[in-house]
Scaffold this active site. Structure first.
Site, short mmCIF file in Angstrom:
data_model
loop_
_atom_site.label_atom_id
_atom_site.label_comp_id
_atom_site.label_asym_id
_atom_site.label_seq_id
_atom_site.Cartn_x
_atom_site.Cartn_y
_atom_site.Cartn_z
N GLY A 139 0.82 -1.21 0.00
CA GLY A 139 0.00 0.00 0.00
C GLY A 139 0.85 1.25 0.00
N GLY A 187 -5.46 9.71 2.98
CA GLY A 187 -4.18 10.10 3.58
C GLY A 187 -2.98 9.35 3.03
N ASP A 206 5.61 -7.95 5.61
CA ASP A 206 5.70 -9.09 4.69
C ASP A 206 6.77 -8.87 3.62
OD1 ASP A 206 3.82 -10.56 5.94
OD2 ASP A 206 2.17 -10.06 4.58
N ARG A 243 1.16 -5.66 -5.04
CA ARG A 243 1.17 -6.58 -3.90
C ARG A 243 1.63 -8.00 -4.28
NH1 ARG A 243 -0.59 -4.52 0.76
NH2 ARG A 243 -2.05 -2.78 0.79
N ASP A 268 0.15 1.90 8.46
CA ASP A 268 -0.45 1.21 9.61
C ASP A 268 0.39 1.32 10.88
OD1 ASP A 268 -2.24 0.50 7.72
OD2 ASP A 268 -2.02 -1.67 7.92
N LYS A 325 8.17 0.64 5.54
CA LYS A 325 7.05 1.45 5.07
C LYS A 325 5.72 0.88 5.53
CE LYS A 325 4.48 -0.06 2.54
NZ LYS A 325 3.56 -0.81 1.68
N THR A 326 4.80 1.66 5.94
CA THR A 326 3.37 1.36 6.05
C THR A 326 2.69 2.41 6.91
OG1 THR A 326 1.60 -0.13 6.71
CG2 THR A 326 3.62 -0.38 7.96
P1 FBP Z 1 0.61 -1.90 3.65
O1 FBP Z 1 0.62 -2.74 4.89
O2 FBP Z 1 0.96 -2.64 2.43
O3 FBP Z 1 1.43 -0.67 3.84
O4 FBP Z 1 -0.88 -1.37 3.41
C1 FBP Z 1 -1.63 -0.83 4.43
C2 FBP Z 1 -3.04 -0.47 4.01
O5 FBP Z 1 -3.14 0.90 3.73
C3 FBP Z 1 -4.03 -0.88 5.11
O6 FBP Z 1 -4.19 0.15 6.04
C4 FBP Z 1 -5.27 -1.19 4.32
O7 FBP Z 1 -6.08 -2.13 5.00
C5 FBP Z 1 -4.72 -1.78 3.06
O8 FBP Z 1 -3.45 -1.19 2.87
C6 FBP Z 1 -5.59 -1.55 1.85
O9 FBP Z 1 -4.90 -1.99 0.74
P2 FBP Z 1 -5.50 -2.00 -0.73
O10 FBP Z 1 -5.75 -0.58 -1.11
O11 FBP Z 1 -4.45 -2.65 -1.56
O12 FBP Z 1 -6.77 -2.79 -0.65
#
Ligand code: FBP
Length: 563
Positions: free
Chosen positions: A92, A437, A187, A156, A216, A213-214
């Protein structure tokens, strides 16, 4: 293979820029003092993984136990050789990814001006499919200090199979790439460690470096203080929550149920709560720990709504973490049994219509799980039973938790004499903040942190290491005092059960109930619930005094104050 990929940069070159974009392009991210000139490598002691040491050592015989590394200022410049480096954005989007890449670019150019940077397109898949562009100075300059991952795109695809590693090796060799930087979450960094081990074992001479990165915020530990993007994303959400709170305190007639992104951990919701002081914030980890049922949660919220109604305050805000549903113990058990039941009877259920499938599920689930299912609103129960992902699992992220909860609260209040006697009115509104965001222009903190992570990754490459994560510490201090270095990724690993297999993975950081951010929140939440103590953080500021523009997240401050 390169030509079809040029469209990514073509579109950008034709883009018109806002006044802020133009001004922001000139921002020079701050670097730790240690990275501002020549560096020397200081090695720490050999490391161990956080748990399951023997198993991890056996799985990573070539990259286990390496020492932590710190960079310090050096007086004498060391002569550097040109190096070709590849970079991948994985998972993400998170604000600051472009600055990791521009920091990396500047870092390898500092080592030698003939160094070259190649970006693999649309995530790890680009490496396997040999899709890439060379990132030259004019391209990099277009993206400095901007949000998004659009410079090369993200994806992904999981890099986990030997065939993928071998396919990747072909293009790395073809381009003369000696180091690959993978910018991703837990991951992706786990897979970076596996790739590093594989390339080392094969003697390819290719180094692999990870960057945390994330949005979350769940890739952190004793040695990685935070993942990038969390700071900006939570500031953007907090701005909007603040605006909503000001609106609801003006009109005094709505309850706002606001779901916040964060696939699993509740760090985002907690940080936004600390920044805005809402009436209610649910924390999934606490709900699991206290074994709260869905009814307990509904009672808790309805109690606060009723008490505010008695004071004439028929309005408020409720923050709900995206991952909540999977932490409610009774629903967790229900989902686990549903997945198990439908997985074991794949062929049998394949031809069933909705009615037959519902009947089959109700006849085969344990009675306590049938009771949980029947307690849920019909639409949600239906979603849990019938909407599956391609692996046959329940699609929890599709459930609109904010509506589920407000609907159940409304039912409870409708039947409550106390609420009626208080003259209560309940009008809920719903929001989900996530994508708003994830691609915001990075805050000064994220712009500086990311640029430093990338620049530091170049220093790690120059130091010749592999299987390390770029690490910048001391983040609550001004950027010049930050401490750059590298952490062996195996040090963050343990063995966990994933898809019915024991796998080495980086431990995901959930909210710690004994941690200071949660403790601060817990000590004040009753006051916030019954009084109206809203804080309105306003928009991220990029220019102005440091106390307004350069502050790290409250989570980071509380976690590291007095350390
Ligand atoms: P990452 O862990 O890959 O950084 O992604 C986090 C995130 O933004 C989560 O908060 C959210 O649940 C998910 O990605 C949504 O991903 P997508 O837009 O690929 O469905």
């Amino acid at each position: 293979m390169q030509s079809e990929n040029l469209t990514l940069t073509d579109t950008h070159n034709n883009m018109k820029k806002s006044a802020l974009q133009k001004a922001r392009a000139n921002y020079q991210p701050k670097l730790p003092i240690a990275l501002q000139g020549p560096v020397k490598v200081v090695e720490g002691r050999p490391t161990e993984s956080v748990a399951d040491q023997e198993a991890i050592r056996n799985l990573f015989p070539n990259t286990y136990g390496l020492p932590e590394i710190r960079f310090e200022k050096n007086s004498a410049p060391a002569p550097g050789k040109p190096i070709n480096v590849g970079v991948i954005l994985s998972g993400g989007q998170a604000p600051g990814g472009h600055n990791v890449i521009s920091g990396l670019f500047d870092g390898i150019k500092k080592i030698h001006r003939d160094s070259r940077l190649f970006g693999f397109l649309m995530g790890p898949g680009g490496l396997v499919e040999h899709k890439y562009i060379e990132l030259t100075a004019p391209i990099i300059d277009e993206y400095r200090n901007t949000g998004g991952f659009d410079i090369i795109g993200s994806g992904r695809t999981k890099l986990e199979k030997k065939e993928q590693f071998d396919k990747g090796l072909e293009i790395l060799n073809e381009l003369g790439i000696k180091a690959l930087v993978i910018i991703g979450g837990d991951d992706s960094n786990t897979n970076a460690a596996i790739l590093a081990e594989y390339y080392k074992e094969k003697n390819t001479g290719i180094q692999v470096i990870g960057c945390p990165k994330t949005i979350d915020g769940d890739l952190k530990n004793d040695v990685i203080e935070t993942s990038f993007g969390f700071d900006t994303a939570t500031k953007v959400y907090s701005e909007v929550i603040g605006n909503i709170q000001r609106d609801c305190n003006s009109a005094k007639k709505y309850w706002h149920f606001i779901k916040l992104m964060g696939r699993s951990a509740s760090h985002i919701a907690l940080e936004c709560a600390l920044q805005t002081q809402p009436n209610i914030c649910l924390v999934s980890e606490e709900i699991e720990e206290r074994n709260m049922s869905l009814n307990d949660i509904i009672d808790y919220i309805a109690g606060i709504v009723t008490s505010r109604a008695a004071d004439g305050n028929n309005f408020g805000t409720v923050l709900i973490p995206e991952g909540l549903i999977e932490f409610i113990p009774e629903i967790k058990r229900l989902i686990a049994e549903l997945n198990e039941l439908l997985g074991a009877n794949k062929d049998k259920v394949a031809g069933m219509n909705e009615e037959q499938l519902t009947e089959f599920i109700l006849a085969n689930l344990a009675p306590e799980n049938v009771a949980t299912l029947k307690n849920l609103p019909e639409g949600v129960a239906r979603q849990l039973m019938l909407d599956r992902d391609p692996h046959g699992n329940v699609q929890v992220s599709l459930i609109e938790t904010e509506k589920l909860i407000s609907g159940m609260v409304a039912e409870k209040l409708a039947a409550s004499e106390e609420f009626k006697a208080a003259g209560g009115k309940f009008s809920p509104l719903h929001h989900f903040f996530g994508y708003e965001g994830r691609c915001a222009d990075p805050s000064n903190f994220d712009a500086d942190y990311c640029y430093s992570l990338g620049f530091n990754a170049a220093a790690l490459i120059n130091a010749g290491v592999t299987g390390y994560m770029s690490s910048i510490r001391n983040l609550v201090k001004p950027a010049v005092q930050w401490i750059p270095g590298g952490i062996p990724i195996t040090m963050m690993m343990n063995i966990e059960r994933r898809n019915a297999e024991d796998k080495p993975v980086i431990q995901k950081a959930l909210v710690r109930l004994d941690g200071k951010p949660f403790q601060k929140f817990a000590s004040q939440r009753d006051t916030w619930a019954h009084n109206t103590c809203y804080i309105y953080p306003g928009p991220i500021q990029y220019f102005g005094p440091a106390e307004v523009c350069d502050q790290p997240s409250m989570t980071l401050k509380y976690e590291h104050e007095n350390k």
